[in-house]
Design an enzyme around this catalytic site. Structure first.
Site, PDB file in Angstrom:
ATOM      1  CB  ALA A 133      48.425  36.807  33.356  1.00 28.21           C
ATOM      2  NE  ARG A 183      48.872  48.057  39.448  1.00 26.58           N
ATOM      3  CZ  ARG A 183      49.439  49.246  39.391  1.00 26.58           C
ATOM      4  NH1 ARG A 183      48.938  50.258  40.084  1.00 26.58           N
ATOM      5  NH2 ARG A 183      50.520  49.449  38.678  1.00 26.58           N
ATOM      6  NE  ARG A 200      52.956  47.583  40.881  1.00 28.43           N
ATOM      7  CZ  ARG A 200      53.178  48.700  40.174  1.00 28.43           C
ATOM      8  NH1 ARG A 200      53.037  49.876  40.742  1.00 28.43           N
ATOM      9  NH2 ARG A 200      53.524  48.632  38.902  1.00 28.43           N
ATOM     10  CG  ASP A 238      59.391  48.763  38.468  1.00 23.97           C
ATOM     11  OD1 ASP A 238      58.347  48.414  37.891  1.00 23.97           O
ATOM     12  OD2 ASP A 238      59.543  48.673  39.701  1.00 23.97           O
ATOM     13  NE  ARG A 263      55.864  47.581  32.962  1.00 25.61           N
ATOM     14  CZ  ARG A 263      55.034  47.056  33.851  1.00 25.61           C
ATOM     15  NH1 ARG A 263      54.998  47.517  35.077  1.00 25.61           N
ATOM     16  NH2 ARG A 263      54.234  46.079  33.493  1.00 25.61           N
ATOM     17  CG  HIS A 268      57.025  46.832  41.985  1.00 23.63           C
ATOM     18  ND1 HIS A 268      57.374  47.207  40.713  1.00 23.63           N
ATOM     19  CD2 HIS A 268      55.955  46.002  41.847  1.00 23.63           C
ATOM     20  CE1 HIS A 268      56.551  46.630  39.851  1.00 23.63           C
ATOM     21  NE2 HIS A 268      55.678  45.903  40.508  1.00 23.63           N
TER      22      HIS A 268
HETATM   23  P1  NAI Z   1      46.297  35.996  37.714  1.00 23.84           P
HETATM   24  O1  NAI Z   1      44.993  36.223  38.387  1.00 23.84           O
HETATM   25  O2  NAI Z   1      46.327  35.850  36.235  1.00 23.84           O
HETATM   26  O3  NAI Z   1      46.998  34.717  38.340  1.00 23.84           O
HETATM   27  C1  NAI Z   1      47.102  34.481  39.707  1.00 23.84           C
HETATM   28  C2  NAI Z   1      46.918  33.002  39.933  1.00 23.84           C
HETATM   29  O4  NAI Z   1      47.140  32.705  41.316  1.00 23.84           O
HETATM   30  C3  NAI Z   1      45.513  32.487  39.595  1.00 23.84           C
HETATM   31  O5  NAI Z   1      45.586  31.482  38.598  1.00 23.84           O
HETATM   32  C4  NAI Z   1      44.994  31.951  40.927  1.00 23.84           C
HETATM   33  O6  NAI Z   1      44.175  30.804  40.796  1.00 23.84           O
HETATM   34  C5  NAI Z   1      46.296  31.620  41.652  1.00 23.84           C
HETATM   35  N1  NAI Z   1      46.158  31.495  43.099  1.00 23.84           N
HETATM   36  C6  NAI Z   1      45.410  32.267  43.938  1.00 23.84           C
HETATM   37  N2  NAI Z   1      45.530  31.819  45.203  1.00 23.84           N
HETATM   38  C7  NAI Z   1      46.380  30.763  45.160  1.00 23.84           C
HETATM   39  C8  NAI Z   1      46.897  29.884  46.145  1.00 23.84           C
HETATM   40  N3  NAI Z   1      46.582  30.011  47.435  1.00 23.84           N
HETATM   41  N4  NAI Z   1      47.720  28.905  45.748  1.00 23.84           N
HETATM   42  C9  NAI Z   1      48.054  28.755  44.447  1.00 23.84           C
HETATM   43  N5  NAI Z   1      47.595  29.549  43.468  1.00 23.84           N
HETATM   44  C10 NAI Z   1      46.764  30.550  43.818  1.00 23.84           C
HETATM   45  O7  NAI Z   1      47.253  37.211  38.172  1.00 23.84           O
HETATM   46  P2  NAI Z   1      48.622  37.687  37.487  1.00 23.84           P
HETATM   47  O8  NAI Z   1      48.324  38.741  36.502  1.00 23.84           O
HETATM   48  O9  NAI Z   1      49.383  36.488  37.077  1.00 23.84           O
HETATM   49  O10 NAI Z   1      49.345  38.407  38.721  1.00 23.84           O
HETATM   50  C11 NAI Z   1      49.781  37.648  39.817  1.00 23.84           C
HETATM   51  C12 NAI Z   1      50.370  38.551  40.900  1.00 23.84           C
HETATM   52  O11 NAI Z   1      51.591  39.132  40.435  1.00 23.84           O
HETATM   53  C13 NAI Z   1      49.459  39.724  41.293  1.00 23.84           C
HETATM   54  O12 NAI Z   1      49.516  39.941  42.684  1.00 23.84           O
HETATM   55  C14 NAI Z   1      50.066  40.893  40.544  1.00 23.84           C
HETATM   56  O13 NAI Z   1      49.752  42.126  41.135  1.00 23.84           O
HETATM   57  C15 NAI Z   1      51.528  40.548  40.656  1.00 23.84           C
HETATM   58  N6  NAI Z   1      52.399  41.192  39.683  1.00 23.84           N
HETATM   59  C16 NAI Z   1      53.619  41.610  40.136  1.00 23.84           C
HETATM   60  C17 NAI Z   1      54.534  42.182  39.294  1.00 23.84           C
HETATM   61  C18 NAI Z   1      55.859  42.601  39.818  1.00 23.84           C
HETATM   62  O14 NAI Z   1      56.606  43.280  39.106  1.00 23.84           O
HETATM   63  N7  NAI Z   1      56.230  42.247  41.045  1.00 23.84           N
HETATM   64  C19 NAI Z   1      54.216  42.402  37.866  1.00 23.84           C
HETATM   65  C20 NAI Z   1      52.920  41.886  37.474  1.00 23.84           C
HETATM   66  C21 NAI Z   1      52.050  41.306  38.368  1.00 23.84           C
END
Ligand code: NAI
Length: 308
Positions: free
Chosen positions: A10, A82, A88, A148, A151, A175
């Site tokens: 995503a 999450r 987190r 943040d 938001r 964060h």
């Molecule tokens: P998601 O589940 O939609 O996408 C994560 C992707 O990582 C999946 O497509 C998965 O197949 C892939 N993946 C898993 N292991 C992998 C590997 N070893 N090598 C390559 N790809 C791999 O999750 P989303 O919603 O995109 O979130 C991703 C991360 O970002 C989460 O940890 C989330 O908590 C974090 N996040 C951080 C934010 C921030 O402000 N720092 C804001 C939003 C999300």
């Protein structure tokens, strides 16, 4: 300018879309471990090129890091997000291994890359990348504060009943739901302190709503958000790629700044072609310093769970 985004989920795909629409990168490589997934997302996004009018070439790769070779900037969004009710910090067990492996693979093929860490718990993941890769400290940046702060500005604009673009404000600190420090004292509406418009109670409510901004969306969506995270990351990527010298709150490795050391936490920083070029030290008041200290203790506690 070549940008790699690891994790075509995503947030990664949203980031790729915003980077492409802003049209400053020649190439974006999406990489994911799930067979065919990054290729599919890349193809879908490329089919928006004539609709959205961009020239960025987006390609996908299933875990083949040779396709990422010579990237200028790489974004790490791989890992699990999450679910409602989770913090987190609870993601650390799975995400630490993924982030360590991904950052090492990226550097093998792009030794001069600048890394932007997004995977949660983000401050701890950024610290892990500093501890395990040996990249210079200006080349490792955590993204959290930019989101943040967006938001925070949204919540302020709601309270002020004005457009978000009239509002300025910043969130520093960790964060996390408890670690964020929204700087209500310094927030402004068209350069006028928001304290002129809002009561202390209302501002405290805005700060609390900001801190649980991610959790609120996770409850509504069943998983964590992606549009604002993707847009926030694309802002950091653009600032570095275009040497904009823009200031964002970023998770930076501190060495005495804000009286803190040996952790990554959100502080204002100038981003340009050399990555995180300068940490900006704000004059905080006593209450803000105390909140930063408490936030840092929380981040250090999570860092203590790492095997580094
Ligand atoms: P998601 O589940 O939609 O996408 C994560 C992707 O990582 C999946 O497509 C998965 O197949 C892939 N993946 C898993 N292991 C992998 C590997 N070893 N090598 C390559 N790809 C791999 O999750 P989303 O919603 O995109 O979130 C991703 C991360 O970002 C989460 O940890 C989330 O908590 C974090 N996040 C951080 C934010 C921030 O402000 N720092 C804001 C939003 C999300």
């Amino acid at each position: 300018m070549k940008v790699t985004i690891v994790g075509a989920g995503a947030v990664g795909a949203s980031c790729a879309e915003y980077v492409a629409i802003k049209n400053f990168a020649s190439e974006v490589v999406l990489l994911d471990i799930k067979e065919g997934y990054a290729e599919g997302k890349a193809m879908d996004l490329m089919q928006t090129a004539t609709l959205n009018g961009f020239d960025t070439k987006i390609t996908g790769s299933t875990n083949d890091y040779s396709k990422t070779a010579n990237s200028d900037i790489a974004v790490i969004t791989s890992g699990i997000p999450r679910k409602p009710g989770m913090t987190r910090e609870e993601l650390i067990g799975i995400n630490a291994g993924i982030v360590k492996e991904v950052s090492s693979n990226l550097i093998k093929h792009s030794p001069d890359v600048t890394l932007i860490v997004v995977s949660n718990p983000m401050d701890t993941m950024t610290y892990l990348v500093h501890k395990t890769t040996g990249l210079p400290k200006n080349k490792i940046i955590g993204m959290g504060g930019a989101l943040d702060s967006a938001r925070f500005k949204y919540r302020l604009s709601e309270a002020l009943e004005c457009p978000p673009s009239d509002v300025d404000g910043m969130v520093i600190g960790g964060h996390s739901d408890t670690g964020m420090v929204p700087l209500t004292r310094l927030a402004t509406r068209n350069s006028v302190p928001v304290t002129a418009f809002l009561s202390e109670d209302r501002l405290n409510q805005v700060a609390e709503d900001t801190k649980v901004g991610g959790a609120t969306l996770t409850k509504l969506l069943g998983t964590s958000a992606w549009y604002a995270p993707g847009a926030a990351v694309s802002g950091l990527v653009q600032a570095i790629a275009c040497d904009q010298k823009k200031m964002f709150p970023c998770s930076a490795l501190l060495d005495g700044e804000y009286g803190l050391s040996d952790l990554c936490i959100g502080v204002p920083a100038i981003l340009g072609k050399d990555g995180l070029e300068k940490i900006v030290e704000l004059q905080l008041d006593e209450a803000e310093i105390a909140k930063m200290k408490e936030s840092a203790e929380g981040v250090k506690k999570t860092n203590g769970l790492l095997d580094v």
